[in-house]
Scaffold this motif. Structure first.
Motif, mmCIF file in Angstrom:
data_model
loop_
_atom_site.group_PDB
_atom_site.id
_atom_site.type_symbol
_atom_site.label_atom_id
_atom_site.label_comp_id
_atom_site.label_asym_id
_atom_site.label_seq_id
_atom_site.Cartn_x
_atom_site.Cartn_y
_atom_site.Cartn_z
ATOM 1 N N ILE A 164 1.410 6.876 -9.522
ATOM 2 C CA ILE A 164 0.698 6.715 -10.902
ATOM 3 C C ILE A 164 1.408 5.801 -11.333
ATOM 4 C CG2 ILE A 164 0.653 7.056 -12.941
ATOM 5 C CD1 ILE A 164 0.375 10.511 -12.292
ATOM 6 N N ASN A 165 3.537 5.655 -10.889
ATOM 7 C CA ASN A 165 4.011 4.878 -11.366
ATOM 8 C C ASN A 165 3.902 3.526 -10.691
ATOM 9 O OD1 ASN A 165 5.336 6.080 -10.163
ATOM 10 N ND2 ASN A 165 7.437 5.901 -10.907
ATOM 11 N N TYR A 166 2.763 3.056 -9.862
ATOM 12 C CA TYR A 166 3.259 2.166 -8.864
ATOM 13 C C TYR A 166 4.202 0.664 -9.348
ATOM 14 C CZ TYR A 166 -1.150 -0.029 -9.415
ATOM 15 O OH TYR A 166 -2.734 -0.335 -10.151
ATOM 16 N N ARG A 167 3.756 -0.277 -10.564
ATOM 17 C CA ARG A 167 3.614 -0.932 -11.220
ATOM 18 C C ARG A 167 4.996 -0.770 -10.992
ATOM 19 N NH1 ARG A 167 -1.245 0.083 -13.820
ATOM 20 N NH2 ARG A 167 -2.636 -2.722 -13.148
ATOM 21 N N GLU A 168 5.578 0.055 -11.323
ATOM 22 C CA GLU A 168 7.113 0.195 -11.313
ATOM 23 C C GLU A 168 7.841 0.062 -10.464
ATOM 24 O OE1 GLU A 168 8.545 3.676 -13.731
ATOM 25 O OE2 GLU A 168 6.866 2.958 -15.121
ATOM 26 N N ILE A 169 7.243 1.093 -9.101
ATOM 27 C CA ILE A 169 7.796 1.292 -7.635
ATOM 28 C C ILE A 169 8.057 -0.048 -6.532
ATOM 29 C CG2 ILE A 169 7.402 2.163 -5.698
ATOM 30 C CD1 ILE A 169 6.778 4.552 -7.152
ATOM 31 N N ILE A 170 7.352 -0.747 -7.497
ATOM 32 C CA ILE A 170 7.020 -1.702 -6.645
ATOM 33 C C ILE A 170 7.604 -3.132 -7.299
ATOM 34 C CG2 ILE A 170 5.277 -4.862 -6.596
ATOM 35 C CD1 ILE A 170 2.988 -2.068 -6.652
ATOM 36 N N LEU A 171 7.297 -3.241 -8.562
ATOM 37 C CA LEU A 171 9.069 -4.057 -9.374
ATOM 38 C C LEU A 171 10.328 -3.722 -9.321
ATOM 39 C CD1 LEU A 171 8.513 -5.964 -11.794
ATOM 40 C CD2 LEU A 171 9.264 -4.314 -13.130
ATOM 41 N N LYS A 172 10.260 -2.785 -8.970
ATOM 42 C CA LYS A 172 11.685 -2.304 -8.013
ATOM 43 C C LYS A 172 12.581 -3.175 -6.778
ATOM 44 C CE LYS A 172 12.366 2.274 -10.629
ATOM 45 N NZ LYS A 172 12.568 3.392 -9.900
ATOM 46 N N TRP A 173 10.860 -3.368 -5.697
ATOM 47 C CA TRP A 173 10.548 -3.333 -4.296
ATOM 48 C C TRP A 173 10.240 -4.596 -4.211
ATOM 49 C CZ3 TRP A 173 11.321 -0.433 -0.200
ATOM 50 C CH2 TRP A 173 11.807 0.774 0.069
ATOM 51 N N ARG A 174 10.343 -5.819 -5.025
ATOM 52 C CA ARG A 174 9.644 -6.939 -5.334
ATOM 53 C C ARG A 174 10.670 -7.856 -4.514
ATOM 54 N NH1 ARG A 174 12.256 -6.495 -9.897
ATOM 55 N NH2 ARG A 174 13.919 -8.251 -10.498
ATOM 56 N N TRP A 175 11.542 -7.283 -4.155
ATOM 57 C CA TRP A 175 12.384 -9.162 -3.435
ATOM 58 C C TRP A 175 12.434 -8.148 -1.629
ATOM 59 C CZ3 TRP A 175 13.415 -12.815 -5.627
ATOM 60 C CH2 TRP A 175 14.103 -12.032 -7.065
ATOM 61 N N ILE A 176 12.463 -7.095 -1.238
ATOM 62 C CA ILE A 176 11.069 -6.832 0.031
ATOM 63 C C ILE A 176 10.414 -6.954 0.665
ATOM 64 C CG2 ILE A 176 11.528 -4.135 1.277
ATOM 65 C CD1 ILE A 176 14.463 -2.988 -0.498
ATOM 66 N N VAL A 177 9.907 -6.708 -0.898
ATOM 67 C CA VAL A 177 8.245 -6.916 -0.589
ATOM 68 C C VAL A 177 7.856 -8.200 0.066
ATOM 69 C CG1 VAL A 177 6.169 -7.132 -1.308
ATOM 70 C CG2 VAL A 177 7.098 -5.234 -1.890
ATOM 71 N N PHE A 192 0.918 -1.148 -0.137
ATOM 72 C CA PHE A 192 0.158 -0.334 -0.162
ATOM 73 C C PHE A 192 0.882 0.611 -0.071
ATOM 74 C CE2 PHE A 192 -2.391 3.194 2.677
ATOM 75 C CZ PHE A 192 -2.880 3.787 1.495
ATOM 76 N N ALA A 193 1.250 1.537 0.773
ATOM 77 C CA ALA A 193 2.623 2.367 1.235
ATOM 78 C C ALA A 193 3.434 2.606 -0.405
ATOM 79 C CB ALA A 193 4.050 2.607 1.907
ATOM 80 N N LEU A 194 3.670 1.889 -1.094
ATOM 81 C CA LEU A 194 4.508 1.708 -2.385
ATOM 82 C C LEU A 194 3.813 2.291 -3.613
ATOM 83 C CD1 LEU A 194 6.858 -1.650 -2.440
ATOM 84 C CD2 LEU A 194 7.358 1.019 -1.687
ATOM 85 N N ALA A 195 2.227 2.626 -3.999
ATOM 86 C CA ALA A 195 1.044 1.745 -4.037
ATOM 87 C C ALA A 195 0.191 3.575 -4.222
ATOM 88 C CB ALA A 195 0.518 1.481 -4.716
#
Length: 199
Positions: free
Chosen positions: A71-84, A64-67
């Motif tokens: 607007i570009n939340y998909r790219e941000i979540i993709l960058k953070w995928r290992w931490i998430v 939630f905090a990343l999204a």
């Protein structure tokens, strides 16, 4: 959670928010039930169940905090995928796979009628992961607030204050558990009150 979900169930951030609120509510209800336990076995049982629910919460709220408000939340979540992924996998593994090492010994009733449950190594690492996850959530919410301008900032600040207060209390309660190697069941009550105020 229901109001946000009904308003727009297609939006990813609304679904994540609703899931996060439901998980927080379940954790608060289980925490409330644990106060009704009169013996050590009951206290231990309900706090084990509570920790299983609590293990999933940081991963959902980090998403939630990343999204949120991006607007570009998909790219941000993709960058953070290992931490998430780590915020989901590590806490859940610590309270399920290493179930027997979460608590060490029997709960003790202190002079103020508060149950204190000694933590095993898995419980200690669990609270350490809760502390780190809470800091990551707060960090991303602060970044969202800093990035907002004008009328949007006015709207975002209430969400950041509400969710931020929940995880600020988690920072405190996790720090206490890490510092004393003990789960103070009375701090569960503080989490419930903060959830009401934050909502």
């Amino acid at each position: 959670a229901v109001l946000v979900f009904v308003r727009d169930r297609k939006a990813f951030v609304h679904r994540i928010f609703a899931a996060g609120m439901v998980l927080l509510a379940i954790e608060a209800v289980i925490g409330g039930i644990s106060f009704k336990a009169f013996n050590a076995d009951g206290v231990l049982y309900w706090h084990r169940i509570r920790l299983i629910d609590k293990a999933v919460i940081p991963g959902v709220w980090l998403l939630f905090a990343l999204a949120y408000s991006r607007i570009n939340y998909r790219e941000i979540i993709l960058k953070w995928r290992w931490i998430v992924s780590a915020t989901f996998i590590i806490p859940v593994a610590l309270v399920t796979i290493f179930w027997g090492n979460v608590f060490k010994g029997e709960p003790v009733l202190d002079s103020n009628s508060i149950w204190l449950i000694p933590l095993g190594w898995s419980g200690y690492l669990f609270h350490l992961s809760m502390l780190l996850s809470s800091i990551l959530i707060l960090m991303n919410l602060e970044r969202t607030l800093r990035g907002s301008v004008g009328h949007k900032r006015w709207q975002v600040k209430y969400m950041v204050l509400g969710i931020g207060s929940i995880f600020a209390v988690w920072v405190y309660t996790s720090s206490q558990a890490i510092l004393f190697h003990t789960l103070n069941t009375n701090l569960t009550l503080a989490g419930g009150w903060v959830l009401i105020v934050a909502s």
